[in-house]
Write a protein that holds these residues in place. Structure first.
Motif, PDB file in Angstrom:
ATOM      1  N   LEU A  43      -6.314 -12.133   4.240  1.00 33.07           N
ATOM      2  CA  LEU A  43      -7.416 -11.274   3.826  1.00 33.07           C
ATOM      3  C   LEU A  43      -8.628 -12.108   3.415  1.00 33.07           C
ATOM      4  CD1 LEU A  43      -8.408  -8.409   3.413  1.00 33.07           C
ATOM      5  CD2 LEU A  43      -7.355  -8.412   1.166  1.00 33.07           C
ATOM      6  N   VAL A  44      -8.391 -13.193   2.701  1.00 34.39           N
ATOM      7  CA  VAL A  44      -9.489 -14.093   2.308  1.00 34.39           C
ATOM      8  C   VAL A  44     -10.183 -14.635   3.555  1.00 34.39           C
ATOM      9  CG1 VAL A  44     -10.041 -16.323   1.251  1.00 34.39           C
ATOM     10  CG2 VAL A  44      -8.511 -14.743   0.082  1.00 34.39           C
ATOM     11  N   ASN A  45      -9.404 -15.047   4.558  1.00 31.44           N
ATOM     12  CA  ASN A  45      -9.986 -15.577   5.793  1.00 31.44           C
ATOM     13  C   ASN A  45     -10.837 -14.528   6.507  1.00 31.44           C
ATOM     14  OD1 ASN A  45      -8.735 -18.014   5.321  1.00 31.44           O
ATOM     15  ND2 ASN A  45      -7.022 -17.615   6.701  1.00 31.44           N
ATOM     16  N   ALA A  46     -10.369 -13.287   6.535  1.00 29.36           N
ATOM     17  CA  ALA A  46     -11.119 -12.213   7.191  1.00 29.36           C
ATOM     18  C   ALA A  46     -12.430 -11.945   6.461  1.00 29.36           C
ATOM     19  CB  ALA A  46     -10.266 -10.946   7.254  1.00 29.36           C
ATOM     20  N   ILE A  47     -12.395 -11.961   5.143  1.00 30.78           N
ATOM     21  CA  ILE A  47     -13.609 -11.735   4.358  1.00 30.78           C
ATOM     22  C   ILE A  47     -14.594 -12.877   4.561  1.00 30.78           C
ATOM     23  CG2 ILE A  47     -14.537 -11.568   2.006  1.00 30.78           C
ATOM     24  CD1 ILE A  47     -11.873 -10.095   1.289  1.00 30.78           C
ATOM     25  N   GLN A  48     -14.074 -14.113   4.534  1.00 30.63           N
ATOM     26  CA  GLN A  48     -14.947 -15.271   4.708  1.00 30.63           C
ATOM     27  C   GLN A  48     -15.573 -15.322   6.097  1.00 30.63           C
ATOM     28  OE1 GLN A  48     -12.286 -18.465   3.594  1.00 30.63           O
ATOM     29  NE2 GLN A  48     -13.057 -18.478   1.489  1.00 30.63           N
ATOM     30  N   ALA A  49     -14.869 -14.802   7.099  1.00 27.04           N
ATOM     31  CA  ALA A  49     -15.405 -14.794   8.466  1.00 27.04           C
ATOM     32  C   ALA A  49     -16.609 -13.862   8.580  1.00 27.04           C
ATOM     33  CB  ALA A  49     -14.318 -14.377   9.451  1.00 27.04           C
ATOM     34  N   GLY A  50     -16.683 -12.873   7.704  1.00 26.45           N
ATOM     35  CA  GLY A  50     -17.825 -11.973   7.687  1.00 26.45           C
ATOM     36  C   GLY A  50     -17.828 -10.945   8.805  1.00 26.45           C
ATOM     37  N   THR A  51     -16.683 -10.762   9.453  1.00 27.17           N
ATOM     38  CA  THR A  51     -16.602  -9.767  10.519  1.00 27.17           C
ATOM     39  C   THR A  51     -15.865  -8.540  10.004  1.00 27.17           C
ATOM     40  OG1 THR A  51     -14.555 -10.778  11.328  1.00 27.17           O
ATOM     41  CG2 THR A  51     -16.584 -11.503  12.347  1.00 27.17           C
ATOM     42  N   GLN A  52     -16.041  -7.421  10.703  1.00 29.38           N
ATOM     43  CA  GLN A  52     -15.352  -6.206  10.293  1.00 29.38           C
ATOM     44  C   GLN A  52     -13.858  -6.344  10.550  1.00 29.38           C
ATOM     45  OE1 GLN A  52     -17.013  -2.753  12.141  1.00 29.38           O
ATOM     46  NE2 GLN A  52     -19.028  -3.090  11.288  1.00 29.38           N
ATOM     47  N   PHE A  53     -13.047  -5.749   9.680  1.00 28.72           N
ATOM     48  CA  PHE A  53     -11.602  -5.776   9.854  1.00 28.72           C
ATOM     49  C   PHE A  53     -10.999  -4.570   9.153  1.00 28.72           C
ATOM     50  CE2 PHE A  53     -12.478  -8.031   5.950  1.00 28.72           C
ATOM     51  CZ  PHE A  53     -11.480  -7.612   5.090  1.00 28.72           C
ATOM     52  N   LEU A  54      -9.756  -4.325   9.467  1.00 27.82           N
ATOM     53  CA  LEU A  54      -9.000  -3.245   8.848  1.00 27.82           C
ATOM     54  C   LEU A  54      -7.834  -3.866   8.095  1.00 27.82           C
ATOM     55  CD1 LEU A  54      -8.265  -0.209   8.538  1.00 27.82           C
ATOM     56  CD2 LEU A  54      -6.897  -0.484  10.614  1.00 27.82           C
ATOM     57  N   TYR A  55      -7.701  -3.521   6.836  1.00 31.83           N
ATOM     58  CA  TYR A  55      -6.607  -4.023   5.999  1.00 31.83           C
ATOM     59  C   TYR A  55      -5.787  -2.828   5.555  1.00 31.83           C
ATOM     60  CZ  TYR A  55      -4.325  -5.851   1.782  1.00 31.83           C
ATOM     61  OH  TYR A  55      -3.419  -6.201   0.821  1.00 31.83           O
ATOM     62  N   VAL A  56      -4.491  -2.850   5.850  1.00 29.11           N
ATOM     63  CA  VAL A  56      -3.597  -1.761   5.471  1.00 29.11           C
ATOM     64  C   VAL A  56      -2.498  -2.342   4.598  1.00 29.11           C
ATOM     65  CG1 VAL A  56      -1.990  -0.015   6.308  1.00 29.11           C
ATOM     66  CG2 VAL A  56      -4.060  -0.523   7.611  1.00 29.11           C
ATOM     67  N   ARG A  57      -2.284  -1.747   3.438  1.00 27.56           N
ATOM     68  CA  ARG A  57      -1.201  -2.175   2.544  1.00 27.56           C
ATOM     69  C   ARG A  57      -0.258  -0.994   2.373  1.00 27.56           C
ATOM     70  NH1 ARG A  57      -2.926  -3.625  -3.249  1.00 27.56           N
ATOM     71  NH2 ARG A  57      -2.680  -1.403  -3.564  1.00 27.56           N
ATOM     72  N   ILE A  58       1.013  -1.248   2.620  1.00 20.82           N
ATOM     73  CA  ILE A  58       2.046  -0.227   2.492  1.00 20.82           C
ATOM     74  C   ILE A  58       2.905  -0.591   1.288  1.00 20.82           C
ATOM     75  CG2 ILE A  58       3.986   0.918   3.611  1.00 20.82           C
ATOM     76  CD1 ILE A  58       1.350   1.273   5.116  1.00 20.82           C
ATOM     77  N   GLU A  59       3.117   0.358   0.410  1.00 23.03           N
ATOM     78  CA  GLU A  59       3.969   0.135  -0.755  1.00 23.03           C
ATOM     79  C   GLU A  59       5.174   1.055  -0.692  1.00 23.03           C
ATOM     80  OE1 GLU A  59       1.587   0.748  -4.222  1.00 23.03           O
ATOM     81  OE2 GLU A  59       0.290  -0.957  -3.796  1.00 23.03           O
ATOM     82  N   ASP A  60       6.276   0.591  -1.235  1.00 22.07           N
ATOM     83  CA  ASP A  60       7.467   1.431  -1.313  1.00 22.07           C
ATOM     84  C   ASP A  60       7.200   2.595  -2.258  1.00 22.07           C
ATOM     85  OD1 ASP A  60       9.006  -0.122   0.401  1.00 22.07           O
ATOM     86  OD2 ASP A  60       9.718  -1.403  -1.220  1.00 22.07           O
ATOM     87  N   PRO A  61       7.640   3.786  -1.904  1.00 22.74           N
ATOM     88  CA  PRO A  61       7.405   4.940  -2.778  1.00 22.74           C
ATOM     89  C   PRO A  61       8.270   4.899  -4.022  1.00 22.74           C
ATOM     90  CG  PRO A  61       8.800   5.577  -0.943  1.00 22.74           C
ATOM     91  CD  PRO A  61       8.376   4.154  -0.703  1.00 22.74           C
ATOM     92  N   VAL A  62       7.712   5.361  -5.118  1.00 14.46           N
ATOM     93  CA  VAL A  62       8.476   5.469  -6.356  1.00 14.46           C
ATOM     94  C   VAL A  62       9.432   6.653  -6.241  1.00 14.46           C
ATOM     95  CG1 VAL A  62       8.312   5.899  -8.839  1.00 14.46           C
ATOM     96  CG2 VAL A  62       6.609   4.454  -7.702  1.00 14.46           C
ATOM     97  N   ASP A  63       8.925   7.733  -5.682  1.00 10.55           N
ATOM     98  CA  ASP A  63       9.713   8.946  -5.501  1.00 10.55           C
ATOM     99  C   ASP A  63       9.538   9.396  -4.039  1.00 10.55           C
ATOM    100  OD1 ASP A  63      11.217  11.234  -5.929  1.00 10.55           O
ATOM    101  OD2 ASP A  63       9.574  12.346  -6.863  1.00 10.55           O
ATOM    102  N   PRO A  64      10.417   8.945  -3.127  1.00 13.34           N
ATOM    103  CA  PRO A  64      10.232   9.269  -1.698  1.00 13.34           C
ATOM    104  C   PRO A  64      10.136  10.765  -1.451  1.00 13.34           C
ATOM    105  CG  PRO A  64      12.021   7.708  -2.006  1.00 13.34           C
ATOM    106  CD  PRO A  64      11.623   8.189  -3.371  1.00 13.34           C
ATOM    107  N   PHE A  65       9.290  11.127  -0.510  1.00 15.64           N
ATOM    108  CA  PHE A  65       9.053  12.516  -0.141  1.00 15.64           C
ATOM    109  C   PHE A  65       9.911  12.853   1.073  1.00 15.64           C
ATOM    110  CE2 PHE A  65       6.520  15.763   2.136  1.00 15.64           C
ATOM    111  CZ  PHE A  65       6.503  16.723   1.155  1.00 15.64           C
ATOM    112  N   PRO A  66      10.924  13.694   0.907  1.00 19.46           N
ATOM    113  CA  PRO A  66      11.808  14.010   2.042  1.00 19.46           C
ATOM    114  C   PRO A  66      11.133  14.947   3.034  1.00 19.46           C
ATOM    115  CG  PRO A  66      12.432  15.283   0.127  1.00 19.46           C
ATOM    116  CD  PRO A  66      11.322  14.367  -0.310  1.00 19.46           C
ATOM    117  N   LEU A  67      11.395  14.735   4.305  1.00 17.76           N
ATOM    118  CA  LEU A  67      10.901  15.639   5.331  1.00 17.76           C
ATOM    119  C   LEU A  67      11.788  16.882   5.391  1.00 17.76           C
ATOM    120  CD1 LEU A  67      10.124  13.188   8.248  1.00 17.76           C
ATOM    121  CD2 LEU A  67       8.479  14.465   6.878  1.00 17.76           C
TER     122      LEU A  67
END
Length: 69
Positions: A43-67
């Motif tokens: 992420l630091v490298n992408a910011i320093q490059a100064g170009t557009q990028f997409l950053y996605v962070r996925i976290e484990d759910p505290v209380d999973p939502f069942p389908l």
């Protein structure tokens, strides 16, 4: 903007995007001063490059939502 991203991650990260309980989107102007705690090197490298990028962070759910069956 988030719907195509959530759709693309479907079956890769989660079964169905209806499982998403919370999503946060931030548009940050490249070149603006800001501070990120605990940031990864890629992420630091992408910011320093100064170009557009997409950053996605996925976290484990505290209380999973069942389908519905």
């Amino acid at each position: 903007m988030s719907k195509p991203i959530l759709d693309r991650m479907q079956t890769v990260v989660y079964k169905n995007d209806r499982q998403i309980r919370q999503a946060e989107i931030s548009h940050v102007k490249i070149g603006t001063a800001f501070q990120i705690t605990g940031v990864s090197k890629i992420l630091v490298n992408a910011i320093q490059a100064g170009t557009q990028f997409l950053y996605v962070r996925i976290e484990d759910p505290v209380d999973p939502f069942p389908l519905p069956k």
